[in-house]
Design a protein around this motif. Structure first.
Motif: not given
Length: 185
Positions: A128-131, A136-139, A148-153
């Motif tokens: 949901q945050v992605c969209h 448009n793409s989760l990957s 950008h942050t050095g870690m996954s969401p």
């Protein structure tokens, strides 16, 4: 022996004949003259790269404001350039000169900041945050966020949640609370 003297005038007169026998005069600048003047005459003509015209500055600021207002929309840089009545190349050039990054990278940075805020302050899923942040793409979102942050969401959310909960428990219980593996970002 003949002595060679540098010319006194910074620009020399060069004469040539056109096809009709009319003599035309144009000014030329020799490399010695260019070095003696410190290259200033060319910079007066073309600009030194650090200063933009008012027109270019206004266009770059309008595009920046448009990107910030529409960061969650599906934006195409060609369409943005058309809306600003600029070529995509010129738009990229003046925007990068003004803000240090091309407009697409600026937009991605805005989206990542917005996604970080959503992850920190809401209970929305990563998809949901992605969209909602305009991806448009989760990957693509996960890869870009990690770059950008050095870690996954999801790692980012765990670290933020842990930081917000730090100190919430008593002194004896605090060391027992599971700490996320990555703290630096």
């Amino acid at each position: 022996e003949r002595q060679v003297r540098p010319s006194r005038a910074p620009a020399q007169q060069a004469q040539r004949h056109d096809g009709a026998g009319i003599r035309k005069t144009r000014r030329t600048l020799s490399s010695v003259d260019f070095e003696r003047e410190g290259g200033q005459s060319l910079f007066r003509i073309f600009g030194d790269g650090n200063h933009q015209s008012r027109h270019a500055r206004e266009h770059a600021e309008q595009v920046r404001a448009y990107l910030e207002a529409n960061l969650t929309q599906d934006l195409d840089m060609n369409a943005v350039a058309r809306a600003a009545s600029l070529s995509p190349f010129y738009l990229t050039r003046i925007f990068k000169q003004r803000y240090g990054v091309p407009p697409y990278h600026y937009l991605i940075g805005l989206r990542i900041d917005y996604a970080s805020d959503l992850l920190r302050e809401s209970s929305l899923s990563v998809t949901q945050v992605c969209h909602r942040s305009g991806f448009n793409s989760l990957s693509h979102f996960i890869t870009t966020f990690r770059r950008h942050t050095g870690m996954s969401p999801s790692q980012f959310r765990r670290v933020v949640d842990w930081q917000q909960d730090a100190g919430r428990f008593g002194q004896k219980t605090e060391p027992l609370v599971e700490r996320p593996r990555r703290m630096n970002f």
